[in-house]
Design an enzyme around this catalytic site. Structure first.
Site: not given
Ligand code: FES
Ligand code: FES
Lengths: 160, 726
Positions: B455, B620-621, B626, B689, B693
């Site tokens: 995703g 960026p989108k 995320q 990076k 999470e």
């Protein structure tokens, strides 16, 4: 278990099918008609991933028996794009980034599509209400709400 | 100047997703398919005394009922202790599979599953971590036990100290897609469509379970409807599906019900933490003691390194951070988004807030006072660290300077207003990964790697990277993943996919460039004569000198001249040597406003500003998406999510989306995500990076801190439900 014959119009095409009385509309679509765009997220009426339109109204296909749909008109996510052209709601979800894994997306789009059919200029509260039945575990919803807003402003697609 | 990296791009797989054409594991059309339905145990521990399948076998449409009595045994693999179903009469956890009914239709299998009668010899179980603390033990790998300085003495001597315990319940990932597999055999060769974050891992697991060569197993997983860690480890349904297909000599499909997912793939463990902080009066930390205990199963050891990242957040000479585990009669836990980090940072960042109040220092100020300029754990310099910029920018955007220090000092009618903040941290991991590029003379490229896209936007990110370094337009690139016929890639976990697989795609593109240059320079009067591969680039079909683009060769003409319709290069990218000299982390700062109803204890998260520094942003989108998604996971963890176990029965009592609450759209109000880009040449060639999470890591603590600021009540046990505030 005896099967019943039903006649049902799916995405504009009339079909006559034999269905077991415990076949859900969701499994009829996914397993018999291979219309797997309609998702199964919970099979319990909790998540909205299976939302389709039955006679123009959003319905949870996982808790609707196929036999109840005799004589009905069903629209699934596969039925929205016409002649290879995305519906405005699909277009807006894509460009606004209203999806990640995409699993809630068909259900979200169907709920939003139904909203715009009955209310072409919804407020944000009305949008949030209309998709309140649909869970998304990925996006955090903000871009989905933005997508529906954007869809409502796509004037060139509105009349169809 | 990058053409595509760093620019917003809509998902390349977006059309497939909005039209319903994207195929998830359960959705592949396979002729003659049979449907399996799992029968689950109703006790937590004991043995199966007897199992009666006769009635189920007589039910319409049933093909076979598998139990431990007739199911073939899987190979024992000492490297892979993950649970395999139907192997003995032993019950290790509640809702463990005890039978598999296979029938012609799903409904028939499900109906017949109710007719299977099981008698148990129940044994005394223990599913409550709290009751087992006396048996807590170190994980056998021995990681994280190193003590820095002398924390006990430092704490004793500290003029200001705080100490408290924090608790996190079991949580389940609940991706919207249930786990599913379809398996079929052609002779001794197995093909399986599976929901997984790593096709190679599933392949290895299946090959070892069946004792067949890995090359004879094909795992296909092009779309995954969310996973968040739940599809990292080999779960038990793929082996069951493949076993049934082999025995019945026909394709079989198994889909978990939502309820079965709660005992089907692991969970965030029940975690108890004790944090003690000591500081001098200026706020400088002198001691950190951070101890965690969480549960594992009785048959497998798992730990999520709860206190690992917390060691690296603040400059402090004296630190002890440990983790112990206890064995419960539950299924094995697993990694769940931001595993360990979000749990550890909930405790540490709550404790930092408590310390700020003990010191009467602004919570943000306290973080700045203890800012780690170098890695406190290794002493190494950071490859890059823009956390200070995150703090300052976030504070400015949020309006932090207007905050009144005292709790219960801000109000809006019946609603108490609270502002809280916390720090987020995650790794900058990279694992070996390979990718293959085929460049065609018609100006298109096919790029493949066996990674997955659960995703975050891997399809799009890899397309962007390939387009950038092949000098093509994204429309000219076709990227495919999720198939063991593609070069090996690591699990999509730990937020390392862009770093790992992106570096492989970059490397493969560089290999294509080198190959073309070699072809060009076979010609005596090549304008690129003498150039090294690093001196040239591909741009819109021209292989040109970077320093002088007027010196170029038309790449596609060149290929045609050499009678090449296509050229293919495979590249495996590995973490660089240079990384070893640096400490590498991604960081973030979160600022949260909550409103807490003074009479009802309802918490609304009305505003969040999250600033993250995770290297370079490829798209960026999708990256913002995320981070927003991570923030909302943090809201769920802070306020809603808990898997409730009734310890009398050792059974989960809310295994569905009605009673396990994930955030809905009404829970999400204003969320602003901002990136502070870091120019990091050390981490990997792309300078990226992990971010997937990171977005949630500080949020539960920031919300708990805001709730304290609003109400004066410190809630140390998640989730923060109204009953705890009344
Ligand atoms: S699948 Fe129908 S509501 Fe979840
Ligand atoms: S995009 Fe994954 S559930 Fe909504």
């Amino acid at each position: 278990m005896r099967c019943e014959l039903i006649t049902i119009k799916v995405n504009g095409e009339e079909r006559t099918l034999a269905v077991a009385p415990n076949r859900t509309l969701l499994n009829l679509l996914r397993e018999d008609l291979n219309l797997t765009g309609t998702k199964q997220g919970c099979d319990d009426g909790d998540c909205g991933a299976c939302t389709v339109l039955v006679d123009g109204r959003p319905v949870l296909a996982c808790i609707k028996l196929a036999a109840q749909c005799d004589g009905c008109e069903v629209t699934t996510i596969e039925g929205l794009a016409r002649e290879g052209r995305l519906d405005r709601v699909q277009e807006a979800f894509w460009h606004e980034g209203g999806m990640q894994c995409g699993f809630c997306t068909p259900g979200m789009i169907m709920s939003s599509y139904a909203l715009l059919q009955r209310n072409p200029h919804p407020t944000e509260a009305e949008i949030r209400q209309a998709i309140s039945n649909n869970l998304c575990r990925c996006t955090g919803y903000t871009k989905i709400v933005a997508a529906v807003k954007r869809a409502a402003t796509f004037a060139e697609f509105t009349q169809r | 100047m990058a053409r595509y990296i760093g620019k917003e791009m809509s998902r390349v797989e977006g059309i497939a997703k909005v039209t319903g054409r994207a195929k998830y594991a359960a959705e592949f059309r396979v002729p003659n398919l049979a449907y399996g339905f799992i029968v689950s145990s109703s006790i937590a521990k004991g043995t199966i005394k007897s199992i009666d399948t006769r009635e189920a076998e007589r039910a319409p449409g049933v093909i076979r009922v598998f139990t431990h009595l007739n199911a073939p045994k899987f190979r024992n693999d000492p490297q892979d202790r993950s649970f395999r179903a139907l192997q003995s009469d032993r019950i290790y956890f509640n809702m463990q599979p005890v039978a598999l009914v296979v029938a012609e239709t799903y409904e028939q299998a499900r109906y017949a599953s109710r007719l299977v009668k099981v008698d148990y010899n129940a044994e005394k179980h223990q599913t409550d971590t709290e009751a087992l603390l006396a048996s807590a033990r170190d994980p056998s790998h021995g990681r994280g036990t190193r003590v820095r300085g002398n924390p006990e003495v430092a704490l004793r001597e500290a003029p200001v100290k705080v100490e408290a315990e924090y608790r996190i319940p079991i949580e389940h990932h609940n991706p919207m897609e249930p786990h599913a597999a379809i398996a079929f055999w052609e002779g001794d060769r197995l093909t399986i469509f599976d929901k997984t974050q790593g096709v190679y891992e599933v392949r290895r697991h299946l090959a070892s379970s069946f004792g067949i060569p890995e090359e004879d197993v094909t795992v296909i997983s092009p779309f995954v409807g969310g996973a968040f860690g739940s599809a990292l480890r080999p779960n038990y349904y793929p082996t069951l599906t493949a076993m049934a297909a082999r025995e019945l000599k026909r394709p079989v499909k198994i889909v978990y019900t939502r309820t079965q997912m709660f005992a089907g793939h692991g969970y965030r463990p029940y975690t108890i933490q004790r944090v003690a902080l000591g500081a001098d009066r200026s706020g400088k930390l002198t001691a950190i003691i951070h101890e965690a205990v969480h549960n594992t199963s009785s048959f497998e050891e798992f730990d999520d390194n709860t206190t690992g990242f917390a060691r690296q957040v603040y400059a402090c000479p004296n630190l002890r951070a440990s983790l112990k585990i206890v064995s419960t009669d539950l299924h094995t836990p697993t990694w769940m988004r931001a595993p360990g980090a979000v749990s550890g940072m909930f405790a540490l960042e709550s404790a930092m807030d408590e310390l700020a109040y003990a010191l009467k220092i602004d919570p943000l100020q306290l973080r700045l006072i203890n800012y780690a300029e170098t890695d406190p754990e290794s002493g190494k310099p950071w490859s890059s660290k823009a956390l200070r910029e995150c703090y300052l920018l976030g504070a400015k955007k949020f309006g932090w300077e207007k905050r009144k220090f005292e709790p219960r000092s801000m109000r809006d009618g019946e609603w108490l207003i609270g502002w809280g903040m916390a720090t987020g941290v995650w790794g900058a991991f990279q694992a070996p990964a390979a990718a293959r590029i085929t460049l065609r003379a018609d100006g298109t490229a096919h790029v493949v790697s066996a990674t997955s896209d659960i995703g975050p936007g891997t399809y799009t990110a890899m397309t962007i990277i390939a387009a950038e370094f092949l000098g093509l337009k994204p429309e000219q690139i076709k990227f495919e993943l999720g198939d063991t016929r593609f070069p090996r890639a690591p699990l999509e976990g730990g937020s390392m996919t862009t770093a790992s697989v992106g570096s492989a795609v970059h490397g493969a593109a560089m290999a294509i460039v080198a190959r073309l240059l070699d072809l060009a320079n076979r010609n005596e009067d090549s304008p690129l004569k003498g150039a090294a591969a690093s001196d040239v680039e591909l741009l819109d079909g021209r292989l040109q000198l970077k320093s002088d683009p007027s010196r170029y060769v038309d790449a596609f003409d060149l290929m045609k001249r050499h009678n090449l319709n296509e050229i293919t290069e495979t590249f495996e990218a590995r973490p660089s040597r240079e990384r070893e000299d640096y400490a590498m982390l991604a960081h973030g700062a979160q600022f949260v406003e909550v409103k807490v109803h003074s009479e009802l204890g309802i918490v609304r998260v009305t505003r969040i500003v999250e600033v993250t520094a995770c290297g370079r942003i490829v798209n960026p989108k999708t990256a913002h998406s995320q981070e927003i998604g991570g923030v909302v996971w943090g809201i769920g963890m802070a306020l809603q999510e808990a898997t409730e176990v009734d310890h009398r029965y050792g059974r989960i009592v809310n295994p569905n989306l009605q009673h396990y609450h994930v955030p809905v759209n009404a829970d999400v109000l204003e969320v602003e995500t901002i990136f502070v880009e870091e120019d990091d040449k050390i981490v990997n060639p792309l300078g990226v990076k992990g971010m997937g999470e990171l977005g949630m890591v500080g949020i539960p603590a920031a919300i708990a801190n805001a709730v304290f600021h609003a109400t004066g009540k410190r809630i140390r046990e998640l989730p923060i439900t109204p009953d705890k505030l009344l």
